[in-house]
Motif scaffolding. Structure first.
Motif, mmCIF file in Angstrom:
data_model
loop_
_atom_site.group_PDB
_atom_site.id
_atom_site.type_symbol
_atom_site.label_atom_id
_atom_site.label_comp_id
_atom_site.label_asym_id
_atom_site.label_seq_id
_atom_site.Cartn_x
_atom_site.Cartn_y
_atom_site.Cartn_z
ATOM 1 N N ARG A 73 0.837 -1.209 0.000
ATOM 2 C CA ARG A 73 0.000 0.000 0.000
ATOM 3 C C ARG A 73 0.867 1.252 0.000
ATOM 4 N N GLY A 74 0.216 2.386 -0.204
ATOM 5 C CA GLY A 74 0.952 3.639 -0.209
ATOM 6 C C GLY A 74 1.722 3.861 -1.495
ATOM 7 N N ARG A 75 2.592 4.850 -1.443
ATOM 8 C CA ARG A 75 3.365 5.218 -2.631
ATOM 9 C C ARG A 75 4.255 4.073 -3.084
ATOM 10 N N LYS A 76 4.371 3.889 -4.376
ATOM 11 C CA LYS A 76 5.185 2.810 -4.915
ATOM 12 C C LYS A 76 6.670 3.081 -4.690
ATOM 13 N N ARG A 77 7.417 2.017 -4.550
ATOM 14 C CA ARG A 77 8.862 2.200 -4.437
ATOM 15 C C ARG A 77 9.455 2.559 -5.788
ATOM 16 N N SER A 78 10.344 3.508 -5.749
ATOM 17 C CA SER A 78 10.962 3.976 -6.978
ATOM 18 C C SER A 78 11.977 2.956 -7.471
ATOM 19 N N SER A 79 11.679 2.366 -8.654
ATOM 20 C CA SER A 79 12.625 1.366 -9.143
ATOM 21 C C SER A 79 13.884 2.030 -9.659
ATOM 22 N N SER A 80 13.776 3.294 -10.041
ATOM 23 C CA SER A 80 14.989 3.982 -10.492
ATOM 24 C C SER A 80 15.955 4.107 -9.325
ATOM 25 N N ALA A 81 15.426 4.332 -8.122
ATOM 26 C CA ALA A 81 16.292 4.403 -6.946
ATOM 27 C C ALA A 81 16.987 3.059 -6.738
ATOM 28 N N THR A 82 16.201 1.976 -6.845
ATOM 29 C CA THR A 82 16.793 0.653 -6.673
ATOM 30 C C THR A 82 17.949 0.419 -7.627
ATOM 31 N N HIS A 83 17.718 0.757 -8.889
ATOM 32 C CA HIS A 83 18.786 0.539 -9.870
ATOM 33 C C HIS A 83 19.993 1.402 -9.582
ATOM 34 N N ALA A 84 19.729 2.660 -9.238
ATOM 35 C CA ALA A 84 20.840 3.566 -8.960
ATOM 36 C C ALA A 84 21.677 3.015 -7.805
ATOM 37 N N VAL A 85 21.007 2.482 -6.803
ATOM 38 C CA VAL A 85 21.726 1.964 -5.637
ATOM 39 C C VAL A 85 22.601 0.774 -6.034
ATOM 40 N N CYS A 86 22.024 -0.154 -6.791
ATOM 41 C CA CYS A 86 22.812 -1.327 -7.187
ATOM 42 C C CYS A 86 24.006 -0.925 -8.035
ATOM 43 N N ALA A 87 23.759 -0.010 -8.961
ATOM 44 C CA ALA A 87 24.856 0.428 -9.822
ATOM 45 C C ALA A 87 25.947 1.068 -8.980
ATOM 46 N N ALA A 88 25.545 1.909 -8.051
ATOM 47 C CA ALA A 88 26.528 2.593 -7.201
ATOM 48 C C ALA A 88 27.301 1.576 -6.373
ATOM 49 N N ALA A 89 26.608 0.581 -5.864
ATOM 50 C CA ALA A 89 27.269 -0.426 -5.036
ATOM 51 C C ALA A 89 28.348 -1.155 -5.824
ATOM 52 N N LEU A 90 28.005 -1.553 -7.036
ATOM 53 C CA LEU A 90 28.997 -2.250 -7.860
ATOM 54 C C LEU A 90 30.177 -1.344 -8.191
ATOM 55 N N LEU A 91 29.853 -0.109 -8.555
ATOM 56 C CA LEU A 91 30.913 0.831 -8.895
ATOM 57 C C LEU A 91 31.884 0.985 -7.737
ATOM 58 N N LEU A 92 31.348 1.212 -6.564
ATOM 59 C CA LEU A 92 32.205 1.430 -5.397
ATOM 60 C C LEU A 92 32.971 0.161 -5.043
ATOM 61 N N ALA A 93 32.315 -0.984 -5.189
ATOM 62 C CA ALA A 93 32.999 -2.234 -4.875
ATOM 63 C C ALA A 93 34.227 -2.405 -5.766
ATOM 64 N N ARG A 94 34.106 -2.019 -7.016
ATOM 65 C CA ARG A 94 35.266 -2.128 -7.894
ATOM 66 C C ARG A 94 36.309 -1.059 -7.586
ATOM 67 N N GLN A 95 35.825 0.142 -7.287
ATOM 68 C CA GLN A 95 36.774 1.236 -7.088
ATOM 69 C C GLN A 95 37.551 1.101 -5.787
ATOM 70 N N LEU A 96 36.851 0.778 -4.712
ATOM 71 C CA LEU A 96 37.482 0.827 -3.385
ATOM 72 C C LEU A 96 37.802 -0.534 -2.817
ATOM 73 N N ILE A 109 27.301 4.645 -0.844
ATOM 74 C CA ILE A 109 26.333 4.282 -1.878
ATOM 75 C C ILE A 109 25.290 5.372 -2.032
ATOM 76 N N ALA A 110 24.772 5.834 -0.896
ATOM 77 C CA ALA A 110 23.722 6.857 -0.941
ATOM 78 C C ALA A 110 24.221 8.088 -1.687
ATOM 79 N N ALA A 111 25.426 8.521 -1.367
ATOM 80 C CA ALA A 111 25.975 9.705 -2.017
ATOM 81 C C ALA A 111 26.158 9.456 -3.511
ATOM 82 N N GLU A 112 26.762 8.319 -3.834
ATOM 83 C CA GLU A 112 27.035 7.997 -5.229
ATOM 84 C C GLU A 112 25.746 7.861 -6.032
ATOM 85 N N ALA A 113 24.714 7.276 -5.409
ATOM 86 C CA ALA A 113 23.473 7.010 -6.139
ATOM 87 C C ALA A 113 22.531 8.211 -6.121
ATOM 88 N N GLY A 114 22.858 9.233 -5.323
ATOM 89 C CA GLY A 114 21.966 10.383 -5.208
ATOM 90 C C GLY A 114 20.645 10.022 -4.586
#
Lengths: 185, 185, 185, 185
Positions: free
Chosen positions: A8-31, A41-46
């Motif tokens: 119920r309530g507002r739908k979860r933003s799938s764009s946020a989900t994708h941004a988070v996963c992408a950021a996680a992978l990016l950081l995992a490779r970088q650091l 992750i939050a900062a990287e994914a905005g």
DNA sequence: CATTAATCGAGACGGTACGTCCAGTCTTTAA
DNA sequence: TTAAAGACTGGACGTACCGTCTCGATTAATG
């Protein structure tokens, strides 16, 4: 997957989900995978930290989800004419899919799972088990019993992960070949 | 070992060193190995943080040292009449030495080593390699080549650690027996 | 004051203390006293959050300490020829010391004290009580009883703070004069 | 009151409004008035946050409204035969209406008003001013000038609130009596 | 009687700040 | 010099609320 669900309530933003996963992978490779933090992750994914905590329990879970989503499609069993060939295919395909970045990621996921049961469960359910089932089916199709197949998989994949985690030597085709020939006479 | 050395001035209190190791093991069992912190050890051991940092680089290293010191004497190769018997002995002795607490500790040490090269090196140098050398020697004494022996160890110890880390099933004597019989026909 | 004390180990940096107080006052003036945060103070003072938390329990306590340290020296009783003159002096001096910034700060301190007993105690012990004692002494020197003095102070300072907190009208000299004449016939 | 209005479309649920006020008072008593949050009220009242935000700007405003609605009917001026008697009645009635819970609430409302101009205005318009007007009227009816009355109210209510906010001593009948006698000779 | 505007609950969103834990370093006093 | 005690900077944690924003479902007056 580890992601929690809602209705119920507002739908979860799938764009946020994708941004988070992408950021996680990016950081995992970088650091390196163990220096990935929720705040990073939050900062990287905005995205706000709360948005991440609403879906995953901790940083390792995010990385796990992202990793599984990335690697899952890369590997499929190529059945061969014989059990030996099927095993050899599986191992060499696996070895080839693991570029150094993914290899580090995989080592780290297994490492993290050792002290986080949820992670261990996710890893087992989403990575190990399905591949194991596929392998067993392929072997049974080759005429061996299920128990026999389990033993074979324990031996060759055991050796494979052993060399992955405790890297005293390379994983290369001749070694894989020797493994398979040893257990499939 | 990881402990750093020193020479001039006041002697290092060896009671402090022991207190630290004991505290590290205690906390590893009580809280789980990954929740052991330098501050926690210092408080538990009645020792200053600086005293710990003077000897070890981080908490995982302390736990590693303490773990190795504890488990090392528990395992020694019992050579059998045949290579198969030697392998079987090694695996069953190992399995018996791993009570649940130590098993968790070992799993966690391997896990931690995946994201800490120093730890990985320490683990390899102090645990894996010496045991592997012993095993190779025993197998060579049984008449097999060194390469052949390496392959055997990869297979059976690989399977062993595989089941240790990804615990879909128990490690018991019949399974060990099946492993050994498969690779030592 | 609210600052906590200590003795063994490294000394507390007094420069940090000063930087924190200065930052607190600066931010209180810039943003308004209720928008002062520990994180803001830490950033402004170039100090770690933990350093602040080691000394004060919350942001309001920092502002209180800084405010008291700033305003305390500004006000001293000027005794007059009569009780009336002494009261008038005290009130007009007080009114003059309260430039708009300090007035806001004082209002806010009293406000915050209403929902924080520690703050209330600090305010009472370091601000109200010493000034009240001085006032009582001055009045007793003028020949009145202590009870009579307490009543006078309740009335005139009560009215003063009343107008301070519930600002329906200005605090000016004629009004102060009328107050004093009313209670000191 | 602070509640905003509307006209077309679905009517605002007055049951929701009441539930919110009741929840606000309950929480103010249970947790202390400054720990009342919009989310807490919403949960307690079984109401969505948006429903609250549609009516009030923040949590303090809800508590203020609820408090005023509760206390307003409890106090009405009882005029006496003389100005002194009227003042004494007003003060003792006020003191009696303030059980400890309400006293805390009132202290907190005044405190919160010090850093929220809207709240200050609401407090002044709905609580202080009407009561002050009533008091002035009663005093004028007793034959004194309006200015004279204002001074009297400043003094005695000033003292009253002073003791309320800075609680070094009790508010009791003898003290009230002394106050009134001092300013109404 | 359908339309339409406002309201309702639920809950996700980007944010700010919290107060805590721990890391690893530095300073002080005592032995 | 080493030890203990403890203060220091700093990074990240996970949580609490904020005030805003979708959502889909009601609810009533209006056209």
């Amino acid at each position: 997957m580890i992601v929690k669900a809602a209705s119920r309530g507002r739908k979860r933003s799938s764009s946020a989900t994708h941004a988070v996963c992408a950021a996680a992978l990016l950081l995992a490779r970088q650091l390196g995978p163990n220096r990935v933090t929720i705040e990073g992750i939050a900062a990287e994914a905005g995205v706000a930290k709360t948005t991440i905590y609403r879906r995953w329990p901790n940083a390792a879970a995010v990385v796990m989800d992202a990793f599984l989503a990335e690697i899952e499609p890369l590997i499929a069993y190529r059945r061969g004419h014989s059990v030996a060939e099927t095993l050899r295919n599986a191992l060499t395909d696996f070895a080839r899919a693991l570029d150094p970045g993914r290899r580090d990621l995989l080592r780290h996921m297994i490492g993290a799972a050792q002290s986080d049961p949820d992670l261990a469960r996710a890893f087992w359910d989403n990575w190990i088990r399905p591949r194991r089932e596929e392998g067993l089916a392929a072997i049974e199709a080759g005429g061996l019993s299920r128990d026999e197949g389990a033993l074979l998989l324990d031996l060759v994949f055991g050796a494979f992960y052993y060399r992955l985690l405790i890297p005293y030597a390379e994983i290369d085709d001749p070694w894989i070949d020797a493994l398979v020939r040893k257990v499939c006479p």
